[in-house]
Every structure is written in structure tokens, then in C-alpha cells.
Enzyme design. Structure first.
Site, PDB file in Angstrom:
ATOM      1  N   HIS A 256       0.830  -1.205   0.000  1.00  9.07           N
ATOM      2  CA  HIS A 256       0.000   0.000   0.000  1.00  9.07           C
ATOM      3  C   HIS A 256       0.868   1.259   0.000  1.00  9.07           C
ATOM      4  O   HIS A 256       0.709   2.143  -0.852  1.00  9.07           O
ATOM      5  CB  HIS A 256      -0.910  -0.020   1.239  1.00  9.07           C
ATOM      6  CG  HIS A 256      -1.804   1.174   1.367  1.00  9.07           C
ATOM      7  ND1 HIS A 256      -3.106   1.178   0.917  1.00  9.07           N
ATOM      8  CD2 HIS A 256      -1.587   2.404   1.872  1.00  9.07           C
ATOM      9  CE1 HIS A 256      -3.645   2.359   1.142  1.00  9.07           C
ATOM     10  NE2 HIS A 256      -2.741   3.132   1.733  1.00  9.07           N
ATOM     11  N   GLU A 257       1.820   1.326   0.937  1.00  4.63           N
ATOM     12  CA  GLU A 257       2.668   2.519   1.020  1.00  4.63           C
ATOM     13  C   GLU A 257       3.586   2.619  -0.192  1.00  4.63           C
ATOM     14  O   GLU A 257       3.940   3.718  -0.624  1.00  4.63           O
ATOM     15  CB  GLU A 257       3.458   2.530   2.328  1.00  4.63           C
ATOM     16  CG  GLU A 257       2.608   2.503   3.600  1.00  4.63           C
ATOM     17  CD  GLU A 257       1.566   3.627   3.677  1.00  4.63           C
ATOM     18  OE1 GLU A 257       1.795   4.699   3.083  1.00  4.63           O
ATOM     19  OE2 GLU A 257       0.512   3.411   4.324  1.00  4.63           O
ATOM     20  N   HIS A 260       1.790   4.592  -2.743  1.00  5.00           N
ATOM     21  CA  HIS A 260       1.965   6.036  -2.479  1.00  5.00           C
ATOM     22  C   HIS A 260       3.378   6.490  -2.852  1.00  5.00           C
ATOM     23  O   HIS A 260       3.566   7.538  -3.477  1.00  5.00           O
ATOM     24  CB  HIS A 260       1.740   6.328  -0.989  1.00  5.00           C
ATOM     25  CG  HIS A 260       0.312   6.281  -0.548  1.00  5.00           C
ATOM     26  ND1 HIS A 260      -0.662   7.058  -1.123  1.00  5.00           N
ATOM     27  CD2 HIS A 260      -0.303   5.570   0.437  1.00  5.00           C
ATOM     28  CE1 HIS A 260      -1.828   6.820  -0.503  1.00  5.00           C
ATOM     29  NE2 HIS A 260      -1.630   5.917   0.442  1.00  5.00           N
ATOM     30  N   GLU A 286      -4.512   7.720  -3.058  1.00  7.25           N
ATOM     31  CA  GLU A 286      -5.038   6.465  -2.523  1.00  7.25           C
ATOM     32  C   GLU A 286      -5.393   5.490  -3.647  1.00  7.25           C
ATOM     33  O   GLU A 286      -5.333   4.275  -3.454  1.00  7.25           O
ATOM     34  CB  GLU A 286      -6.256   6.764  -1.644  1.00  7.25           C
ATOM     35  CG  GLU A 286      -6.697   5.611  -0.785  1.00  7.25           C
ATOM     36  CD  GLU A 286      -5.734   5.277   0.350  1.00  7.25           C
ATOM     37  OE1 GLU A 286      -4.773   6.045   0.579  1.00  7.25           O
ATOM     38  OE2 GLU A 286      -5.937   4.237   1.003  1.00  7.25           O
TER      39      GLU A 286
END
Lengths: 491, 491
Positions: A256-257, A260, A286
């Protein structure tokens, strides 16, 4: 130098200083000594006051007046649009208020972490009360007669009033509730069980970051209470967390990160320290983290590859094969924690926060009543009671950081990710074949080309629309979820 | 608000911003991604320009004009003295020069580290040339007609012209050379041999930091290429380094930095972010690190305790007992590296750097001739040739960081430590008994009371004179060295 060049020189320097302030945030969450919280709050307040003075510098107004917009190229015009918008907003917030917010939210981070550890809501509420009061004040100042909460959202997602988000949630809620109810009636796939050593988890987390294209020479991976991404350009840092019994938390937080982080790393280097040099909105941000994490990372194809890696790292997982592993990764489970929620229930967590924070800022809910309101709403939405504050309103860092209006962008990101995923599958027809070999590059390159490299060049909806060939809406996400979980649960 | 209150509010905010800039330095040396060097240079330049603007803010001159000094207490008067001095100096340096220095020295850190690793002097010289040119310019601007090198020293040690340092070195040199020659003729004590795992070293380093009173709740211990201390108040961070064959490097670097760190941690908290809130000079700072490291840490008494701890951590050391261990800790050895030098030879390393950098700034030595000059001088002073640049002029970080005039404060610190040690032994009569049990508290409390807590309240020589009851001079240090090494070598 022309007025535009003067303005951009000022902006670049402000951007560099803001980058320093941002790194203080990373420092605070990863390496800062615990005893330094009060001192750090003073430092953050000093940085915020200085940045606020730069952002409201009257020379900006003078430069803006002198610039002939039609003489600028698209990059110049986009810069100008951002600068105007930010200048108008910054001028509406008195320096004292900006400084007070920086100071209290810096101090609140430590208090939140301690209250969370001690399961002590009462220890956190006084500082939250201060924050909410200041955010109301800020929202009212920014709104200039309009809605305070709308004005706060704009910090994270421009052009996205709460009413539009409400309409989006209204469209999502019935199909998600129905899907959830149907799946929970069926027998759940087996969960992963065992004890997974931290070093092994971090080693595989690093490998996953690399697999998804995150450049460690321009970033780093650390641990923090709440995973986050910080920084831009050539210094984009991500964090994850580990739990011995739940390696998926570590791995999918990492992916997830990484989504980003790659967005920030892949923005056109020419935009560095300008308004175009970071992700265009939190919703678009996101969308990248979510598509990396879910549509790619939790796909049957990619989990097949991950199953092999995990078996190699940790030995037999006791699941009996890659299909069962896919089930373990994607099983619906009753849980308290937003960041650990499955794809179906995740947005229900957001709706809860969206409604509560909208009431807090609107003055319809008092901070002292927040725990009761949270717990009542949770029980109504999820069918069981919150057992302790760290599983309830103390679970998220956002409010202690003053991030009101941020939560709904998570769901918006899911919606955008649904649209991007549909378009990606049309363009990269052998996606599953590649993912099954751990090859994410064609997918991440597609996202880089279509979305990431543009930074702030286009408006949020614009960049998604251009990438997908359609106006974003919840349909593709809901279709994807119904198909994926319908198949998994035999619905 | 009175003019004094306005001035101090401005100072405190500048202090907070300077603290942020300082933490960027820590970040760069410990955790920054390698690829971020150029971007970081921009950030440092932006911070430096902003700080320079604050430090030369004409309002400071206005406030200073309005303040009635006689109406202030001693703290107020000391603040005023520092602020006046810094304001006058800051106004002499054009912002462009300050910014250029920040940018080039930030960039140079990475280039120095890479050149050092590659043993490539040529890769480092161009940026060093830039730095020297800018430092000459800065020195000339600061000197305002006086000596440029003197003016640079003032940044680290006020009221200490190079001529006074030269006189101090002239007094030290013959006695140190004679002691060195006499000792090197005798058989050397056995050295420590073996392989000491890094984790074990860092564990014991942490224990040593605690033993000497360093507060980990207000600091942290990390690794870096060159050990250093960074920060102030409640966030004072230290670093050390490890080498498998040389755990003393790790331990004594740690104790050394703990001395610096405790100085900063122990300053009166009321002085936070004011000119009194950090160590008063580099010489006094070094007196603390050196007395912790040498007079306390390398004493026969304390090494007896450390011998026990090391044996417990690493097993039998093969030395045969605590007396031999004391010899191994303190043995004279021919070496290239300043930070690894024994107490007798250390100051000879400083004299070499002092003379070379004085010539560089004075224009009597060109950067392109520096390696030859270094190597010739080293061979003359130490009797053997430099074998590679990382053992020669690339060993120290200082010049790449623009720290010209800093090196002589190391020897000054040794001289101050010699004076403080003599006074400490008069006041704490059972010092050796305590150190033999690993109890440093009475000694460190004495230093805190006499020196550390005052921060910048007194002038450097003043605080040492008050603590010792004598004007500082090299005698006590030389007496101590002759007694210690005379006994160890049977001279």
C-alpha cells in the site's frame, strides 16, 4: 526575471522548506526520542509560522497580478492555478491559528500514541477537543461563508464537496452491505495461522517493495505504529508495521505505502518543489496505493507468486496450496481495525468516520460524546461491540494530526482504483500471466504513464478520466468486488 | 511587550528553526537515502537562507538599540551579549554567500563519503576547492579587516585567536614529542585481538551511554561513518561506529559523544532555544567529551570495571587480566586516524590540521597541493607514510562540512579537560574507588554543576576558570599524560 520566474523561485524555496517540515513528521513517527515531544511541537510551530508567512507573502499577490496567463504553457498555467488557489486559502487563515494548529497537532501525536497504548480515551480527549475547536475555526475561515467541512476536505481533495461524497457513499452502501451479508453467511476460507518472525517479515517486505518498483536509493522502509508515506522527489520514505501472527498486515501495508511512494517517486523530476511536484490529491494518491495493494497485490495471480515466496521464507504455511492461500489473503473477517479490513468492509469503516467527523466539525457532535457515538455506530454497522479504545476511536492517527476531511479520500481512492483497474485490464491483456510470475512492471508502468508522472498537472478527476476514458464512478469497483468475492465465496 | 521580550521571542523562534536545520544534518548522516543528496542540498540552502534572513533581520538592530542593558539580570545580559555578537557577524555575510555555503557543504558530504570509500582524492578536490574559496570569502567578510582564519575560529571558539592557539601548541609540542619518543622506545602493551560481533558492541555501547548518565528518553544512539552529536534540549542524538576487530573504537567513540550529549542534555531547561541553550564553545564541549572518554573512561579504575563487562559480553579476552586490559586500552600505537589516536599522539594530529587549514584559508596553500602537504607533514611528524587517502586527508568529515577553525578546539578541549580533571580529583577524593565500580555519577554531577548546566551563561574561559579555580593552561594535561604514560611504560 519575469513575475512568473520570481513567483516560481519563491514557490520552489517554499517547497523545499515544506519538504523539511514534512521530514520532521517522518522523524517524529519513526526515530524521535519520546521525551522530545514538547520541544518538537515548538519546532513544528516555528516551521508552520514561517511557511504560513511565505505562503501569504503579499508579493505573491503582486506577482499574480502581473502575470499574463495566456503567455504561459500548460505547466505554467497549472502552476498558476495551484498557486492562486493555495494563496487565497492561506490568506484566509490567520498565522496565529496556523501556528496553534501545528503546535497542538505535533503535541497530540505523542498523547494519542500513549493514550492508545494505555487504552485511555480520557487522556486523549482534551487535546482532541482543542484540535476540533481549531479545525472548526480553520474550516470557517477557509469556507468564507460556505461549509466548513467542505473547506477542510479541499486540503486533501479539491473540488469534492461532502454532498458529492455522500452521494458516492449512498451508491456504494447497499451493494457493499448486501455483498458482505451474503459472504458472511457462507463458510469463511481458512485463515493463516502461525508465528512469523519479524526479521523474516521485514526481509520479504523489502523484497515486495522492490518487486513493485519502489526505489530504495531514493527512499527507505522503516517501522511505525501507523504505516505512512512521507516526502517527495528523491527522498520518499515509507513505513510498515509487524505483528508476529499477521504477516499480511506487514506485507499489504508495505505494498500500500509502496503505491503512495511510487506515485511520488515517479512524478516528472522537472516539477520538483513546485505545486506540480507532488500527488495531485489524496484520492488519486489512494487510488495508487489501493490498486497496488488490492487489485494487483491481492489478485489470485499475484498471491500465487507470493505464496511461493512466503513458503520459501517461512516454510509450509499449513494451508495446502495457492488457492487456499488466496482465500486466506482475501477472507472476510469481523474486525475492528480499518487498516486491516477486507476490501468489502473497508469502505464501511470510512463511512463511519466520514459521518462522525462531519458532525464534529459541523458542531452536531461534541468531542466528549465521540466515544459513545463511535461505539454505537460501530455496533450498528458491524454487528458487534468495540471491545477497547485501541480497537475503536483511538485506532487511527488522523484526528490527532488534525486531518479532518481526509478519511473520505480513502474511499474515493478505492473508487478511482476500480476505474483504473478496469482500464488497465483492457490495455494489459496478459496482466494475470505476468502477476503470477511476480512481474508487476507492465502494470506499474501503465500507472506511471497514465497517472503518476503528471503530478499536479491536471485536476484530480481529470487525470483519472484521461487514464480510464470515463468519468470516475463507483460502478467498476463494485462490479470488481462482486465478481471477486462472488467467486471466492460461491455466491 | 518590551524590546527585550520581542527580541527574545524572535530568538527563540530562530532557535527552533535552527534546531530543525540541525536535525537535517543528523538525518543526512544516519538515515537519508543516498539518492537524495542533491535535493537535500536545496533544502539545506533554503533553510540557511531563511535563517540568515532571520539572523540579519533589521528589527534585531532596532530592538538592541532600545534595550537598557543595565535593567537586565545576568541571564538577560548574557543573552544580549550573544545576540549582539551574532547579529554583527551575521550582517557581515551576504545571504548569497551563506546560501552557497549551505548548498555546497550539503552536497559535499556525500561526495566526501564516496571519495573516501573509493580512495579517490581527485573526486573530492573540486568540491573542496569550492568550499575553501567560499570559506575564505566568508572569513574575510567576518574579519572586517582582521585575520580571516581568526574570524572563522570565532564560530567555534569565541575570543581565541590563532596566535593564542599557536602559543598553546608551542607549549605542548616538545613535552608530547618527548613523551611519545620515550614511550615508543619501550615494549608496547599487548593489543586486544579478536572478532567482536556488532550487536554485542552496540549493546555494550548502549550500556556505557547509560552508565555515563546519557538519557535515552531524550536522545538516541545510531551508527554513522564519523561519530557525532546533534541537537539540544530534549532531543540530543549521538552516533558511534563499529569495527569487528576494534570494539574500543565503538566504546570510546560512544563515551566521547555521550560527553557532548550530556552537556547538551544538562543545560538549564529555561535556556531552551535561546543563545544560552547550547554548549558555550566547541572547546568547552570537547572538554566534556574528552574528560568522559579519557580521564574517566580510560582510567585504570574505570577500565577495571569495563574489563568485567567486556568479559561478560564477549568471553575471555585473552589478555590475562585487568592490568593488561588497561594497557591494551591505553597503548601508544602508530596510526593514521585522529579519532583512533592515543591520548599522547592525538594533539599532534590536530597540530597538522591546524597548520594546513590555516595555510589554506590564508592563501598559502592551494587545495590541489593539499594531499602532498598532508602526506609530507604526516611523514615528518609521525615517522611513516600515509598509505591511502582514507587514512590521510579524506579521514575527517570537517572540511567537507565547511568546518575550518574547528580542529584546534579539540586540543583546547583536551587542555580544558586536563584542568577540570585536576579540580575534579581535588573535590571528589574517592573518584577511583567509584569508577572501579562503574559509578560515574559523582564525577558527571560535578561536571554538570560546574560546567554543563550553565550553557552559554559565561564566556568559555570564564566557565572553565570558575570550575577549576585557575586560568586554563596546558600544564595539568601534560602533567597528567606524563604521569599516566610514565607509569604505564615504566619511564
Amino acid at each position: 526575471m519575469t513575475a512568473y520566474e520570481d513567483l516560481m523561485a519563491h514557490e520552489r524555496r517554499t517547497g523545499a522548506l515544506a519538504s523539511v517540515a514534512g521530514r520532521l513528521g517522518w522523524d517524529q513517527e519513526t526515530v524521535m526520542p519520546r521525551g522530545a515531544a514538547e520541544q518538537r511541537a515548538e519546532e513544528m510551530a516555528a516551521m508552520e509560522a514561517m511557511l504560513h508567512a511565505r505562503r501569504t507573502d503579499p508579493r505573491i499577490g503582486g506577482w499574480l497580478d502581473k502575470i499574463d496567463e495566456s503567455a504561459l504553457d500548460v505547466v505554467g498555467q497549472a502552476n498558476l492555478r495551484h498557486i492562486k488557489h493555495h494563496y487565497e486559502r492561506a490568506c484566509r487563515v490567520p498565522e496565529e491559528l496556523a501556528t496553534a494548529l501545528a503546535r497542538v497537532t505535533s503535541r497530540a501525536q505523542g498523547q494519542w500514541a500513549e493514550a492508545r497504548e494505555a487504552e485511555d480515551v480520557a487522556a486523549f480527549l482534551p487535546v482532541l477537543e482543542e484540535i476540533v475547536a481549531l479545525k472548526r475555526e480553520q474550516g470557517a475561515a477557509l469556507a468564507d461563508g460556505g461549509d466548513a467541512y467542505d473547506a477542510l476536505i479541499d486540503d486533501y481533495e479539491p473540488d469534492m464537496p461532502a454532498a458529492d461524497l455522500q452521494a458516492m457513499f449512498d451508491a456504494m452502501r447497499p451493494r457493499l452491505v448486501a455483498l458482505r451479508a451474503a459472504a458472511l453467511e457462507k463458510p469463511a476460507p481458512a485463515a493463516l495461522k502461525g508465528d512469523f518472525d519479524e526479521q523474516g517479515q521485514m526481509r520479504l517486505a523489502r523484497q515486495l517493495a522492490k518487486t513493485f518498483g519502489y526505489d530504495m536509493a531514493r527512499g527507505r522502509l522503516d517501522k511505525s505504529v501507523h504505516p505512512f508515506t512521507s516526502g517527495g522527489g528523491t527522498d520518499v520514505r515509507i513505513t510498515t508495521r509487524t505483528s508476529p501472527s499477521d504477516p499480511f498486515n506487514c506485507f499489504y501495508s508495505t505494498i500500500h505505502e509502496v503505491g503512495h511512494g511510487c506515485y511520488e517517486q515517479n512524478i516528472d523530476a522537472d516539477y520538483a518543489f513546485t505545486p506540480l511536484g507532488s500527488g495531485v490529491s489524496m484520492g488519486v494518491h489512494e487510488s495508487q496505493s489501493r490498486i497496488y495493494e488490492n487489485q494487483l497485490g491481492r489478485s489470485r495471480a499475484f498471491t500465487g507468486w507470493l505464496y511461493g515466496e512466503m513458503t520459501e521464507s517461512f516454510g509450509d504455511l499449513g494451508l495446502g496450496g495457492a488457492d487456499a492461500f488466496y482465500g486466506a489473503v482475501n477472507r472476510l473477517h469481523n474486525g475492528y481495525i480499518r487498516t486491516e479490513a477486507d476490501e468489502v468492509q473497508y469502505n464501511l469503516h470510512i463511512m463511519l468516520r466520514f459521518d462522525l467527523e462531519r458532525q464534529l466539525i459541523g458542531g452536531d457532535l461534541a468531542v466528549r460524546d465521540l466515544e459513545e457515538a463511535w461505539n454505537a455506530r460501530f455496533a450498528a454497522d458491524f454487528g458487534f461491540a468495540v471491545d477497547k479504545p485501541s480497537n475503536g476511536l483511538l485506532q487511527d492517527v488522523h484526528w490527532s494530526a488534525g486531518l479532518f476531511g481526509y478519511f473520505p479520500t480513502y474511499s474515493l481512492g478505492n473508487v478511482y482504483a476500480g476505474c483504473l483497474h478496469a482500464a488497465l485490464r483492457r490495455d494489459v491483456t496478459d496482466l494475470d500471466e505476468l502477476l503470477a510470475k511476480g512481474e508487476t512492471e507492465p502494470a506499474t508502468t501503465w500507472l506511471m504513464e497514465k497517472v503518476q508522472r503528471h503530478g499536479g498537472l491536471y485536476r484530480p478527476r481529470e487525470v483519472i478520466t484521461m487514464a480510464c476514458g470515463m468519468e470516475p464512478e463507483a460502478g467498476p469497483l463494485l462490479d470488481y468486488l462482486e465478481e471477486k468475492f462472488g467467486a471466492l465465496y460461491g455466491l
